[in-house]
Enzyme design. Structure first.
Site, PDB file in Angstrom:
ATOM      1  N   HIS A 187       0.795  -1.328  -0.006  1.00 57.03           N
ATOM      2  CA  HIS A 187      -0.193   0.056  -0.058  1.00 57.03           C
ATOM      3  C   HIS A 187       0.804   1.303  -0.119  1.00 57.03           C
ATOM      4  O   HIS A 187       0.403   2.571  -0.528  1.00 57.03           O
ATOM      5  CB  HIS A 187      -0.876   0.085   1.114  1.00 57.03           C
ATOM      6  CG  HIS A 187      -0.437   0.294   2.342  1.00 57.03           C
ATOM      7  ND1 HIS A 187      -0.089  -0.559   3.575  1.00 57.03           N
ATOM      8  CD2 HIS A 187      -0.173   1.631   2.959  1.00 57.03           C
ATOM      9  CE1 HIS A 187       0.282   0.038   4.501  1.00 57.03           C
ATOM     10  NE2 HIS A 187       0.406   1.274   4.143  1.00 57.03           N
ATOM     11  N   GLY A 238       2.773   6.102   9.391  1.00 58.13           N
ATOM     12  CA  GLY A 238       4.201   6.505   8.998  1.00 58.13           C
ATOM     13  C   GLY A 238       5.089   5.405   9.392  1.00 58.13           C
ATOM     14  O   GLY A 238       6.273   5.281   8.927  1.00 58.13           O
ATOM     15  N   SER A 254       4.014   2.264   8.347  1.00 60.10           N
ATOM     16  CA  SER A 254       3.823   1.322   7.134  1.00 60.10           C
ATOM     17  C   SER A 254       4.922   0.676   6.565  1.00 60.10           C
ATOM     18  O   SER A 254       5.984   1.537   6.167  1.00 60.10           O
ATOM     19  CB  SER A 254       2.940   2.007   6.302  1.00 60.10           C
ATOM     20  OG  SER A 254       1.455   2.215   6.780  1.00 60.10           O
ATOM     21  N   GLY A 255       4.995  -0.387   6.329  1.00 57.84           N
ATOM     22  CA  GLY A 255       5.990  -0.994   5.461  1.00 57.84           C
ATOM     23  C   GLY A 255       7.068  -1.433   6.468  1.00 57.84           C
ATOM     24  O   GLY A 255       8.012  -2.314   6.204  1.00 57.84           O
TER      25      GLY A 255
END
Length: 495
Positions: free
Chosen positions: A297, A438, A440-441
């Site tokens: 995403h 922030g 994410s990943g």
């Protein structure tokens, strides 16, 4: 919780990053409302995606009907013309029926008759080969797909296993006559262009059959040298490490992502910050000096172009990164089955233009056969907001979170059956500790057998650190084969 992007004091660039509510749902309660975790309302039904994708058929919205029909006398020529028109219509309808039948037949053949007699199809080429030709050391598929996934590392001890097409099973490789030369070949077949170590260890898997080297086979492919045997004279099997990974000097037990202290030098050396036009957008994890795992995403449109992205590693503060050059991304590969609505299969790979050169250590990918406890203690890290809708943190932060069993996370009081097998819940149902926008990943890691393993990537959640709204992460144990496949393809492409 985690969105596609993050807030930043410097403001977003013109095309992004931006908030688009990817899994970040605001839930407002009346002032002074005290939440009882045991009496929490079920997760709102509108937020729950259907278990089966729903497709809307294309239909006519209305049918036009003439208000009045004026009958005119039909001459003999008109009758002939009408007769011809009828014939033309019949011919057109017949052709249409034939074409539809052909399409149906083609679909039927594609679905049920691609590879008769237990054959296996070669990727997208459509070529069928016998199952006994897979992993036999000879490429039978046009692109060599039949020889791409014939070796794997199994369990926490990195036991090398090779697939036997004859017995249709995986077997450990006996240490007899093995050396580092063969180890380097096996690492290349896994997609690594590095080699760390190869040694013999006691096999405690209970295997009674092995793959052994036949040195008299001559100068042929490694897998043509291997044969199945019930005897291993050394009584040890090959443990193969293609890269030094998963080591870290210390862990600060007091760190937090939401409301805590900062990471110390030497902690979380695999953590990267992914920037777009000088702004931190997402986190990621180094798995080799050239490859980063992040969330799919993060790289959706309009940020799917690799030239937008720069990766920073080995730096704890965002303010310091603004003065660094970073590492440019060469290619982005999102999981082909990623669903932007449900966040299913939320994982992506980034390949760098040039490898990382720093003192950090990659995190280890989880091997098949890894057994994690239902409530395994893990750690999350990132530069995300320290409170809901807050700004990104200047300092890298981390916190310990336990894995939450799927049946708990899928209860009607938590995420109401939204959690799939490609997702992991981690955190505390009481809230207060969580990843946030922030992050994410970024990595969800755990330590097992003195090695740090990448269990998941930060994906989504509802708010930040809310009661009964834990963080949701991509399940890396499901994606390991896919990751190795992409590395193999890119490695072969670059040779």
């Amino acid at each position: 919780m985690q969105s596609l992007s993050s807030n930043s004091p410097r403001g977003p660039p013109a095309f992004g990053p931006y908030y688009d509510n990817h899994g970040y749902q605001l839930e407002n309660y009346p002032p002074g409302h005290i939440v009882n975790a045991n009496a929490y309302v079920p997760y709102p039904a509108p937020y729950c995606p259907s278990a089966v994708p729903q497709y809307i058929p294309t239909v006519l919205t209305h049918t036009s009907t003439p208000a009045a029909v004026h009958l005119q006398p039909i001459s003999s020529s008109g009758i002939v013309f009408a007769s011809k028109a009828k014939k033309i219509v019949c011919v057109v309808i017949s052709i249409g029926i034939i074409l539809i039948g052909a399409v149906i037949a083609a679909i039927f053949l594609w679905k049920f008759g691609n590879c008769p007699n237990s054959g296996i199809e070669c990727g997208t080429s459509g070529t069928c080969i016998s199952a006994t030709n897979w992993c036999d050391g000879i490429s039978h598929c046009p692109s060599g797909e039949d020889e791409n996934h014939c070796v794997r590392l199994y369990g926490p001890k990195f036991i090398l296993q090779v697939y036997s097409s004859h017995n249709k099973s995986w077997y450990p490789v006996c240490q007899d006559d093995w050396n580092d030369h063969y180890g380097k070949i096996a690492c290349k077949d896994l997609g690594y262009n590095t080699f760390y170590s190869s040694r013999g260890i006691t096999d405690d898997s209970g295997a009674t059959s092995y793959m052994k080297l036949n040195l008299s086979a001559g100068n042929v492919d490694l897998y043509e040298k291997l044969y199945n045997s019930n005897v291993c004279f050394s009584k040890t099997v090959v443990s193969l490490r293609c890269i030094e990974c998963g080591t870290m000097t210390k862990v600060n037990q007091l760190n937090r992502i939401v409301g805590g202290t900062n990471a110390a030098p030497g902690e979380w050396p695999w953590q990267v910050s992914l920037h777009v036009q000088g702004v931190h957008v997402c986190g990621g994890s180094i798995i080799t000096p050239e490859w980063i795992v992040t969330a799919a995403h993060c790289v959706e449109e309009p940020l799917s172009n690799s030239r937008y992205w720069t990766a920073f590693a080995g730096i704890l503060r965002q303010s310091v990164m603004f003065y660094g050059s970073g590492y440019k991304v060469q290619k982005i590969i999102s999981h082909p089955s990623y669903d932007s609505k449900t966040k299913n299969n939320d994982v992506a790979l980034m390949k760098l233009q040039t490898p990382f050169v720093f003192n950090g250590i990659p995190v280890c990918l989880p091997n098949p056969g890894m057994m994690f406890e239902p409530t395994q203690l893990c750690w999350i890290s990132g530069w995300g907001a320290t409170y809901e809708k807050g700004k990104t943190s200047d300092f890298l932060k981390a916190v310990m979170v336990p894995i939450i069993e799927p049946w708990k996370c899928n209860s009607r009081y938590v995420y109401n059956n939204m959690i799939t097998s490609s997702m992991i819940c981690a955190g505390y149902l009481r809230g207060k500790i969580d990843s946030c926008q922030g992050d994410s990943g970024g990595p969800l890691v755990t330590k097992k057998d003195s090695i740090w393993w990448l269990v998941g990537d930060t994906s989504w959640g509802s708010g930040c650190a809310k009661t009964n709204r834990p963080g949701v992460y991509g399940n890396l144990t499901v994606f390991t084969d896919w990751i190795y496949q992409q590395m193999q393809v890119m490695f072969m492409f670059c040779l």
